[in-house]
Enzyme design. Structure first.
Site, PDB file in Angstrom:
ATOM      1  CB  CYS A  17     -13.578   9.355  38.455  1.00 48.44           C
ATOM      2  SG  CYS A  17     -14.424   8.279  37.290  1.00 48.44           S
ATOM      3  CB  CYS A  36     -12.638  10.694  30.454  1.00 47.93           C
ATOM      4  SG  CYS A  36     -11.863   9.220  31.152  1.00 47.93           S
TER       5      CYS A  36
HETATM    6  N1  DGL Z   1     -11.416   8.428  34.511  1.00 46.45           N
HETATM    7  C1  DGL Z   1     -12.811   8.258  34.454  1.00 46.45           C
HETATM    8  C2  DGL Z   1     -13.539   9.559  34.128  1.00 46.45           C
HETATM    9  O1  DGL Z   1     -13.042  10.625  34.400  1.00 46.45           O
HETATM   10  C3  DGL Z   1     -13.443   7.098  33.767  1.00 46.45           C
HETATM   11  C4  DGL Z   1     -12.694   6.046  33.106  1.00 46.45           C
HETATM   12  C5  DGL Z   1     -13.455   4.734  33.119  1.00 46.45           C
HETATM   13  O2  DGL Z   1     -14.278   4.492  32.228  1.00 46.45           O
HETATM   14  O3  DGL Z   1     -13.229   3.992  34.058  1.00 46.45           O
HETATM   15  O4  DGL Z   1     -14.644   9.540  33.658  1.00 46.45           O
END
Ligand code: DGL
Length: 272
Positions: A76, A190
Site C-alpha cells: 500500500c 495506488c
Molecule cells: N491501496 C492503497 C495505496 O496503495 C490505498 C487505498 C486507500 O485509500 O485505502 O495507496
C-alpha cells in the site's frame, strides 16, 4: 519450523494489494503468503496519518505474533508513506519492503518528460512523496492527481463510479498521448489502480506507458530474502495463500477470483 519455511506477510487497506501479491507469487513461487485486507478500516488515502500508522502497526504486530511471518510487504503506497519509517524502527529484525509511486522509472521512460501521477491524497501529501518529487526536480514535469473515492469504488467493484471517477481524474490531468507536450507516461501510485487499467485506457488511449510498483517490490523482496538466507525451499506446488479481511470476506474472495484467478477461502479477521 525453520525460519525460511515461515510465511511472508502482505497487507493493504483492502483488495488493492492483490496487484502486489500477484507479482510476488510470480516472482517467488515457493513462498507462502498471508494476505491481510484491512477493508474494515479503508480507505487509508483519505484518513489522517495517525489512523494509517496505528493500523499498520496493529496488522504487523498481528502477523508477527499469530503467523510468525519471516518478512513483511506493505502493499500500500499510502501506508508506506505514512508508516514505513516507524515500522522499520519498531521491527528492525525482519526484512520489510514498502511500495512507492514509480516516479523515477517514469521520468526515465517519458519522451515528452510529462508524467502523470494518480495516487491517494495521503500519498501525495506525505513528506516521503514530496521528498521523492524534490529529488527528481528538473527531470520531468509531474502532473499530480489525488483520486478521492477511486480506491473505495474499486473495493466495492462499483463499475459506474469507477468509470465516472477515471474519466474525471484523467480529464483533469490534461492531454494524454505521444505529442511532445502530452502526458505519455502515467504512474499508478495506488495498488488498487492497476485493476482498472482497462477503464483508464478508454480515456488515455493505448499508447501511454502505465507504471505500477508490484514487480519491483517482488524483486526487492526476493533480494532481501536471499541476503538473509530466508528463501523458502523449492516445493512441487505453489503453497496456498492465506487470505484474511477485516471487512467483508466475500469482497476479497471475489477480487482474488476476478483478478488473480484464485479460488480463495477468506477468513474474517476481528483482531487486530
Ligand atoms: N491501496 C492503497 C495505496 O496503495 C490505498 C487505498 C486507500 O485509500 O485505502 O495507496
Amino acid at each position: 519450523m525453520p525460519a525460511a519455511s515461515r510465511p511472508i506477510g502482505v497487507f493493504d487497506s483492502g483488495v488493492g494489494g492483490l496487484s502486489v501479491l500477484r507479482a510476488l507469487r510470480a516472482e517467488l513461487p515457493h513462498e507462502r503468503f498471508v494476505y491481510v485486507a484491512d477493508s474494515g478500516h479503508a480507505p487509508y488515502g483519505e484518513r489522517d496519518d495517525d489512523h494509517v500508522t496505528t493500523r499498520s502497526h496493529a496488522i504487523t504486530n498481528y502477523l508477527l505474533s499469530e503467523h510468525r511471518i519471516k518478512a513483511l510487504v506493505v502493499a500500500c503506497n499510502t501506508a508506506t508513506a505514512a508508516a514505513i519509517k516507524s515500522l522499520r524502527a519498531a521491527y528492525p529484525a525482519i526484512p520489510l519492503v514498502g511500495i512507492e509511486p514509480a516516479l523515477k522509472p517514469a521520468a526515465a521512460a517519458s519522451q515528452s518528460k510529462t508524467v502523470g501521477v494518480m495516487a491517494t491524497r495521503g500519498t501525495l501529501q506525505s513528506e516521503k512523496f514530496q521528498a521523492l518529487l524534490a529529488s527528481l526536480h528538473g527531470q520531468a514535469t509531474f502532473v499530480l492527481q489525488p483520486c478521492d473515492g477511486l480506491a473505495i469504488a474499486i473495493e466495492r467493484n462499483d463499475a459506474t463510479k469507477i468509470e465516472a471517477l477515471c474519466a474525471e481524474y484523467t480529464g483533469a490531468m490534461g492531454q494524454f498521448g505521444l505529442n511532445s507536450e502530452a502526458i505519455d507516461t502515467l504512474v499508478l501510485g495506488c495498488t488498487h489502480y492497476p485493476f482498472v487499467e482497462g477503464v483508464l485506457r478508454k480515456s488515455i488511449g493505448g499508447q501511454v506507458t502505465l507504471l505500477e510498483g508490484g514487480t519491483p517490490v517482488a524483486r526487492q523482496t526476493r533480494r532481501l530474502l536471499e541476503a538473509a538466507s530466508l528463501l523458502a525451499p523449492a516445493t512441487a506446488d505453489q503453497p496456498a495463500t492465506q487470505f484474511l479481511s477485516t471487512g467483508q470476506p466475500d469482497d476479497l474472495r471475489n477480487a482474488a477470483l476476478r483478478w488473480l484467478q484464485l479460488d480463495a477461502s477468506v477468513s474474517a479477521l476481528t483482531t487486530p
